[in-house]
Design a protein around this motif. Structure first.
Motif, PDB file in Angstrom:
ATOM      1  N   ILE A  59       3.667  10.332   3.460  1.00  3.77           N
ATOM      2  CA  ILE A  59       3.578   8.787   3.676  1.00  3.77           C
ATOM      3  C   ILE A  59       4.675   8.343   4.680  1.00  3.77           C
ATOM      4  O   ILE A  59       4.486   7.243   5.408  1.00  3.77           O
ATOM      5  CB  ILE A  59       3.971   8.274   2.247  1.00  3.77           C
ATOM      6  N   TYR A  91      -2.901  15.044  -1.627  1.00  2.01           N
ATOM      7  CA  TYR A  91      -2.064  15.408  -2.881  1.00  2.01           C
ATOM      8  C   TYR A  91      -2.752  15.822  -4.020  1.00  2.01           C
ATOM      9  O   TYR A  91      -2.463  16.709  -4.731  1.00  2.01           O
ATOM     10  CB  TYR A  91      -1.213  13.992  -3.399  1.00  2.01           C
ATOM     11  N   LEU A 130       0.722  -1.198   0.207  1.00  2.00           N
ATOM     12  CA  LEU A 130      -0.056   0.100   0.043  1.00  2.00           C
ATOM     13  C   LEU A 130       0.888   1.507  -0.085  1.00  2.00           C
ATOM     14  O   LEU A 130       0.668   2.350  -0.817  1.00  2.00           O
ATOM     15  CB  LEU A 130      -0.737   0.056   1.079  1.00  2.00           C
ATOM     16  N   ALA A 131       1.964   1.276   0.819  1.00  2.00           N
ATOM     17  CA  ALA A 131       2.531   2.164   0.920  1.00  2.00           C
ATOM     18  C   ALA A 131       3.406   2.615  -0.311  1.00  2.00           C
ATOM     19  O   ALA A 131       3.658   3.609  -0.875  1.00  2.00           O
ATOM     20  CB  ALA A 131       3.591   2.115   2.056  1.00  2.00           C
ATOM     21  N   VAL A 132       3.941   1.588  -1.179  1.00  2.00           N
ATOM     22  CA  VAL A 132       4.661   1.944  -2.241  1.00  2.00           C
ATOM     23  C   VAL A 132       3.678   2.467  -3.389  1.00  2.00           C
ATOM     24  O   VAL A 132       3.966   3.284  -4.186  1.00  2.00           O
ATOM     25  CB  VAL A 132       5.363   0.714  -2.895  1.00  2.00           C
ATOM     26  N   PHE A 133       2.610   1.897  -3.259  1.00  2.00           N
ATOM     27  CA  PHE A 133       1.713   2.116  -4.408  1.00  2.00           C
ATOM     28  C   PHE A 133       1.196   3.750  -4.174  1.00  2.00           C
ATOM     29  O   PHE A 133       1.219   4.582  -4.959  1.00  2.00           O
ATOM     30  CB  PHE A 133       0.332   1.465  -4.144  1.00  2.00           C
ATOM     31  N   ALA A 134       1.110   4.069  -2.874  1.00  2.00           N
ATOM     32  CA  ALA A 134       0.978   5.516  -2.501  1.00  2.00           C
ATOM     33  C   ALA A 134       2.016   6.463  -3.006  1.00  2.00           C
ATOM     34  O   ALA A 134       1.711   7.431  -3.580  1.00  2.00           O
ATOM     35  CB  ALA A 134       0.552   5.904  -1.119  1.00  2.00           C
ATOM     36  N   ILE A 135       3.316   6.171  -2.872  1.00  2.00           N
ATOM     37  CA  ILE A 135       4.366   6.773  -3.199  1.00  2.00           C
ATOM     38  C   ILE A 135       4.335   6.964  -4.817  1.00  2.00           C
ATOM     39  O   ILE A 135       4.673   8.063  -5.315  1.00  2.00           O
ATOM     40  CB  ILE A 135       5.605   6.131  -2.565  1.00  2.00           C
ATOM     41  N   MET A 136       3.970   5.495  -5.279  1.00  2.00           N
ATOM     42  CA  MET A 136       4.081   5.832  -6.753  1.00  2.00           C
ATOM     43  C   MET A 136       3.074   6.923  -7.307  1.00  2.00           C
ATOM     44  O   MET A 136       3.484   7.737  -8.206  1.00  2.00           O
ATOM     45  CB  MET A 136       3.437   4.613  -7.280  1.00  2.00           C
ATOM     46  N   MET A 137       1.825   6.937  -6.650  1.00  2.00           N
ATOM     47  CA  MET A 137       0.883   7.747  -7.338  1.00  2.00           C
ATOM     48  C   MET A 137       0.968   9.244  -6.845  1.00  2.00           C
ATOM     49  O   MET A 137       0.410  10.106  -7.271  1.00  2.00           O
ATOM     50  CB  MET A 137      -0.525   7.369  -6.578  1.00  2.00           C
ATOM     51  N   THR A 138       2.021   9.538  -5.721  1.00  2.00           N
ATOM     52  CA  THR A 138       1.998  10.825  -5.230  1.00  2.00           C
ATOM     53  C   THR A 138       3.527  11.245  -5.540  1.00  2.00           C
ATOM     54  O   THR A 138       3.784  12.291  -4.990  1.00  2.00           O
ATOM     55  CB  THR A 138       1.872  11.038  -3.945  1.00  2.00           C
ATOM     56  N   HIS A 139       4.161  10.776  -6.542  1.00  2.00           N
ATOM     57  CA  HIS A 139       5.437  11.066  -6.895  1.00  2.00           C
ATOM     58  C   HIS A 139       5.675  12.181  -7.766  1.00  2.00           C
ATOM     59  O   HIS A 139       4.891  12.066  -9.097  1.00  2.00           O
ATOM     60  CB  HIS A 139       6.204   9.985  -7.500  1.00  2.00           C
TER      61      HIS A 139
END
Lengths: 177, 404, 103
Positions: free
Chosen positions: C29, C87, A67-76
């Motif tokens: 995050i 975001y 979940l965390a990596v997906f969120a990082i991907m989408m907010t990058h």
């Protein structure tokens, strides 16, 4: 009696977590955090809680980290400079250090006061069947509430994160106009 | 010689336990201090030899099998009938240049196949390959298997993201979405077997299926919830291993290789190996949960060793996967996800309920009452759900239009 | 140093690391990840006390940890959904820039 296994597992957990909180790249942080979670799962297995250790791997490594990596991907945002710590980093570190020192002092003082009160009993063998029995007899109310909570969180997260463009009622309105 | 053969040294039980006896003989010869380490190594090394060997055999079986299904020969140049093709593939993978993109994240790019292979191998430690032949008899064995399987998704993400390429990231996102969607039905499809056996330990589950009434076995497959559960488990296992018809994330005609597009040489071979090992491990778990593990299908066939039955069933499932790959077209991403959440998951939940129903209903003659009620409770929602998922298109007879 | 004390010290250290991360990092995050670390430290505490305390057969520590893991997973899901929406509004995950309430 700190065996080598305990020291290695604790070192992995602490090192992974410390690395996770200090790296610049967010995805690297999450991968280091995964190592920390695996170290923690190892500690649970070392302490004899087999079910909890395996649940920790399945839930934290297999779901929360993803979940965390997906969120990082989408907010990058590629153009933005990645600054690590906020302006008030020094006060943050001081507070965390103060918390740790207070807790450590309390723990060591408690054990100085009553040195040998913890018995070195053998690890209790807890089977999944016992956990299931206890869950459905003594803890049935928390079990049902957790079910409701998870359902609410699932539906809530989907609704919160849904893009307003994807809302079906909006697209129907546009279609009928 | 005849005396040796008559003495019972080659009896069925000894042949069945031949590996266990060999391990005990080897252990008796090692010094006492090294015995735990030696025991672990003697148990692990055959696993790490047999399953990659099975992988090599499967690659050639698959290529020849798919070729025949598609009305062509498979590879037939290397060795007699092409049977040495895996050796050629292995040598090619080893000597190919390892190209790593300059913009790639080197450390993560290196560790992704390592994590994948490690997670794939770890799953084999709780699978009983024969009578008394399990590496570790964990009390929560099935949970361990699923926990290790969920680490694979992280490695897929590591592979896709570290390559810093649009196609690999897209493939990784699709693959992870698919794996997460099908992981819940996979676990739920395994729950009825756990309920029926009353334990999370794989050894206990196989023991619960090892009896016979007359000549028919007590496999969980021969119950209504077992049939549906095994079917759901197979579908979810196909999706978890990214095999056709669920192989959109690595569809060769669409996104070239998806998340391992930037891997070449040995690392690509490691990914390939890890995917197939994962497929074998999930099939082996399916065999353990529903097909009775190492027990023979008919009671008079028990003289054949248990590990031979296990590998026979495993080869049958591998053939089934190859057959499905050669037959069904690929599912689109939205069809895939809709199928998981709107059909497989409700059926899996219903299956858990029906298992409870089976347990508490009266048996009647030949279990007929239980069979009737459970089959009805399972069939009606299945029909309703599949009708609701059909996309409003009527299927017509195919007509051919030729240019005039 | 008996094992319970060692476990408690490790859990206190993990809690402090998580707190430091949650207080000092800018990315929203990573703050959430710090909170997850604090929850994990508390779980370790529960398991340590279950193992070395009186009445381990009552399984209280184990069950509390299972519930805590479930709640933490739910909270991570909702928290990350909220970060995604924030975001979309602020166009950044930098918490220092999310400092006005204008919609």
């Amino acid at each position: 009696m700190m065996t080598a296994t305990f020291l290695i597992l604790a070192a992995i957990a602490v090192a992974g977590s410390a690395t996770a909180m200090s790296l610049r790249n967010a995805v690297h942080c999450v991968l280091a955090l995964t190592a920390g979670f695996l170290g923690l799962a190892g500690l649970y297995l070392y302490l004899g809680a087999q079910f909890v250790g395996l649940t920790q791997v399945m839930v934290y490594v297999g779901a929360v980290a993803i979940l965390a990596v997906f969120a990082i991907m989408m907010t990058h945002h590629p153009g933005e400079p990645e600054e690590r710590f906020s302006r008030l980093w020094l006060s943050g570190f001081i507070i965390a250090a103060a918390v740790f020192l207070t807790l450590a002092r309390a723990i060591t003082l408690a054990f100085v006061a009553s040195p040998a009160s913890t018995t070195q009993a053998a690890a209790p063998s807890v089977t999944a069947q016992q956990i299931g029995d206890t869950l459905l007899s003594r803890y049935v109310l928390p079990l049902e509430i957790i079910g409701l909570l998870l359902t609410a969180a699932l539906i809530g997260a989907v609704i919160i994160a849904m893009d307003p463009k994807d809302d079906p009622s909006h697209t129907e309105e546009e279609a009928t106009q | 010689m005849i005396a040796l053969m008559n003495s019972g040294a080659f009896s069925a039980e000894n042949l069945d336990q031949i590996f266990v006896l060999a391990k005990h003989a080897l252990l008796a010869r090692t010094p006492g201090m090294l015995q735990p380490l030696a025991s672990a190594i003697i148990s692990i090394v055959p696993l790490m030899i047999v399953f990659p060997l099975l992988f090599a055999i499967t690659t050639i079986l698959e290529r020849k099998g798919l070729g025949r299904m598609q009305n062509r020969y498979g590879p037939n140049r290397v060795g007699p009938f092409g049977l040495l093709q895996p050796a050629a593939d292995g040598i090619k993978a080893l000597i190919k240049e390892d190209v790593v993109p300059a913009a790639a994240d080197q450390l993560v790019h290196f560790f992704a196949p390592v994590v994948f292979v490690a997670a794939a191998f770890l799953g084999y430690s709780v699978l009983p390959i024969g009578r008394n032949m399990v590496l570790v008899n964990l009390n929560a064995g099935v949970l361990f298997f699923f926990a290790v399987g969920s680490v694979v998704e992280l490695s897929v993400f590591m592979a896709g993201w570290s390559s810093r390429s649009k196609y690999s990231l897209l493939g990784a996102m699709r693959a992870i979405a698919q794996m997460i969607s099908y992981e819940v039905p996979l676990v739920l499809a395994a729950v009825p077997a756990i309920m029926a056996a009353g334990s999370l330990s794989t050894v206990d589950i196989v023991e619960a299926q090892a009896g016979y009434t007359g000549i028919f076995p007590h496999w969980f497959l021969f119950t209504p919830w077992g049939i549906v559960g095994f079917g759901l488990f197979l579908i979810a296992a196909t999706a978890e291993s990214n095999r056709s018809p669920f192989d959109l994330p690595e569809g060769e005609s669409e996104i070239i290789a998806g998340y391992f597009i930037e891997y070449s040489g040995f690392k690509f071979a490691l990914f390939f190996l890890a995917e197939y090992l994962g497929m074998f491990a999930t099939s082996a778990l399916g065999i353990t949960l529903f097909l009775g593990g190492w027990s023979a299908p008919l009671s008079f066939l028990s003289f054949i060793p248990s590990w031979i039955w296990f590998f026979t069933k495993l080869l049958a499932l591998i053939f089934f996967f190859i057959w499905i790959r050669g037959t069904l077209p690929r599912l689109r991403m939205d069809q895939l996800m809709g199928f998981a959440w709107k059909f497989i998951l409700p059926m899996a939940l219903l299956n858990v309920f029906v298992t409870g129903l089976w347990r508490f209903l009266p048996a009647g003659p030949l279990n007929s009452i239980r069979w009737a009620v459970c089959a009805a409770v399972l069939a009606a929602p299945c029909i309703v759900l599949s009708q609701s998922l059909k996309q409003k298109k009527k299927l017509l007879l195919r007509t051919y239009h030729f240019a005039e | 140093m008996n094992p319970l004390e060692a476990c408690l010290l490790v859990s206190a250290l993990l809690f402090a690391v998580g707190l430091a991360g949650a207080l000092t990092r800018r990315n929203a995050i990573l703050v959430l990840i710090g909170i997850e670390l604090m929850l994990n430290a508390a779980n370790l505490n529960f398991i340590a006390f279950w193992r070395y305390g009186p009445h381990p057969e009552a399984l209280t520590g184990v069950l509390f940890t299972i519930f805590s893991i479930a709640v933490a997973a739910a909270e991570a899901a909702v928290g990350l959904a909220l970060i995604l929406v924030a975001y979309r509004h602020f166009r950044t995950t930098n918490l220092d820039r999310m400092n006005h309430l204008k919609g």
